[in-house]
Each structure stands twice: as structure tokens, then as C-alpha cells.
Scaffold this motif. Sequence first.
Motif, short mmCIF file in Angstrom:
data_model
loop_
_atom_site.label_atom_id
_atom_site.label_comp_id
_atom_site.label_asym_id
_atom_site.label_seq_id
_atom_site.Cartn_x
_atom_site.Cartn_y
_atom_site.Cartn_z
N TYR A 1 0.83 -1.21 0.00
CA TYR A 1 0.00 0.00 0.00
C TYR A 1 0.86 1.25 0.00
N TYR A 2 1.91 1.26 0.80
CA TYR A 2 2.77 2.44 0.93
C TYR A 2 4.04 2.30 0.09
N THR A 3 4.34 3.34 -0.66
CA THR A 3 5.56 3.38 -1.47
C THR A 3 6.67 4.08 -0.69
N ALA A 4 7.86 4.06 -1.26
CA ALA A 4 8.98 4.82 -0.67
C ALA A 4 8.63 6.30 -0.63
N GLY A 5 7.97 6.79 -1.67
CA GLY A 5 7.56 8.20 -1.69
C GLY A 5 6.57 8.53 -0.60
N ASP A 6 5.65 7.59 -0.32
CA ASP A 6 4.69 7.80 0.77
C ASP A 6 5.40 7.91 2.12
N ALA A 7 6.45 7.10 2.30
CA ALA A 7 7.22 7.16 3.55
C ALA A 7 7.84 8.54 3.71
N VAL A 8 8.48 9.03 2.67
CA VAL A 8 9.12 10.35 2.74
C VAL A 8 8.07 11.44 2.97
N ASP A 9 6.94 11.34 2.27
CA ASP A 9 5.89 12.34 2.46
C ASP A 9 5.27 12.29 3.86
N ALA A 10 5.21 11.11 4.45
CA ALA A 10 4.72 11.01 5.84
C ALA A 10 5.63 11.82 6.75
N TRP A 11 6.94 11.70 6.54
CA TRP A 11 7.89 12.49 7.33
C TRP A 11 7.75 13.97 7.00
N GLY A 12 7.64 14.28 5.73
CA GLY A 12 7.53 15.68 5.30
C GLY A 12 6.27 16.35 5.82
N ASN A 13 5.19 15.59 5.93
CA ASN A 13 3.93 16.16 6.41
C ASN A 13 3.99 16.56 7.88
N GLU A 14 5.06 16.19 8.57
CA GLU A 14 5.24 16.67 9.95
C GLU A 14 5.53 18.17 9.97
N LYS A 15 5.74 18.75 8.80
CA LYS A 15 6.00 20.20 8.70
C LYS A 15 4.92 20.99 9.43
N LYS A 16 3.67 20.52 9.33
CA LYS A 16 2.56 21.23 9.97
C LYS A 16 2.71 21.29 11.49
N ASP A 17 3.50 20.40 12.04
CA ASP A 17 3.68 20.34 13.49
C ASP A 17 5.00 20.98 13.95
N TYR A 18 5.71 21.62 13.02
CA TYR A 18 6.99 22.26 13.34
C TYR A 18 6.81 23.77 13.38
N ASN A 19 7.23 24.38 14.48
CA ASN A 19 7.19 25.83 14.63
C ASN A 19 8.60 26.36 14.38
N TYR A 20 8.84 26.89 13.19
CA TYR A 20 10.18 27.35 12.81
C TYR A 20 10.66 28.49 13.71
N LYS A 21 9.78 29.43 13.98
CA LYS A 21 10.16 30.60 14.79
C LYS A 21 10.71 30.17 16.15
N LYS A 22 10.04 29.22 16.80
CA LYS A 22 10.47 28.74 18.12
C LYS A 22 11.42 27.55 18.01
N ASN A 23 11.53 26.98 16.80
CA ASN A 23 12.36 25.80 16.54
C ASN A 23 11.98 24.62 17.45
N ILE A 24 10.67 24.36 17.52
CA ILE A 24 10.16 23.24 18.32
C ILE A 24 8.99 22.58 17.60
N CYS A 25 8.70 21.35 18.02
CA CYS A 25 7.49 20.68 17.57
C CYS A 25 6.32 21.19 18.40
N GLU A 26 5.15 21.23 17.80
CA GLU A 26 3.96 21.60 18.55
C GLU A 26 3.77 20.60 19.69
N SER A 27 3.07 21.01 20.73
CA SER A 27 2.87 20.18 21.91
C SER A 27 2.30 18.81 21.53
N ASN A 28 2.92 17.77 22.06
CA ASN A 28 2.51 16.38 21.85
C ASN A 28 2.55 15.94 20.39
#
Length: 160
Positions: free
Chosen positions: A87-114
Motif C-alpha cells: 500500500y505504501y511506497t517509498a515516496g509515501d514514507a518520505v511524504d509522511a515524514w515531510g507532512n510533519e512540517k505542519k507540526d513544526y514551529n520554525y520561529k520557536k524551533n520546536i514541535c507543537e505540543s505532543n
Amino acid sequence: MRFLLIIPIAFLSFISIAQPADEDEIELIIDRHNFWRNEVGVADIQYSQELAEVAYTWAQELKKQGCAFKHSKNSYGENLFKGTHGYYTAGDAVDAWGNEKKDYNYKKNICESNKVCGHYTQIVWRNTTEVGCAKVICEGNVTWVCNYNPPGNYVGQKPY
């Protein structure tokens, strides 16, 4: 006399196989990494057979440990992904990691809570120039292991 062995697909999901990424998977891995990197203005990453061998060795070890899902203790950066085989391709794996962007706060350089975002920051780490990946198919799942050089995610440093 020749025999043809037919193995039902359902049976194949229980076979454990560790293998390096093939040419099509490598193309997906590089394309998806560079998509996320280009989005934030970071230089393209290159594929490394040396890192792929490191990832392959770890994928084999995960298989030996009963389909374990844990990080190695090597000196490279490392991302892991696990999902349903077929079901999951190599590209899906990389995009799963990339989609964590929404949980990264660049200004504070931290992940969102939890939330988790370290896979994303490793993908876009400006000093990282190489990636190499392998996979293990085990118990109906595929686990992708990607190693990065130089590693990223240094405390107190922003990825880009």
C-alpha cells in the motif's frame, strides 16, 4: 522437468525480506526529499549507496529482531516508517515524514505540543547532503529505513 511454484499473495505478506531500494524507489526517495527541501530553499540531496548499505544492514537486523521498529545506534541521521506492505511506497514514507512540517514551529524551533516533527527537520536539514534507504517486509508491513549524512537535528540549531 520444470515446475511452476504458485504462492498465494496472502502468504507472501508473512515472508520477511530485507532489501535495498530499487531504481524506481530511489527516484521516488530523491524526488520527494527534494520536494520538501526545495519548499524551504534548501539544496537538493543526493543518493548514497554507502548509506543505503547502512540502512540495509539495519533493516536486516530489524527482521532478525522479530520485525522490530526501533532506531539503530549508528552515527548517521535516521528516519523510520512502517505501513502496510503493498500500500505504501517509498515516496509515501518520505511524504509522511515531510507532512510533519505542519507540526513544526520554525520561529520557536520546536514541535507543537505532543507532536513529532524530527523526521521532517531531518529531511530539510540544510547541512545534510546524502540519503540512503532500504526496507524490510515483515508480518504484512513494510518498514523503511533512511540514513542521512551529515546527520541533523542538533539541539539549538534550526534546520534551515
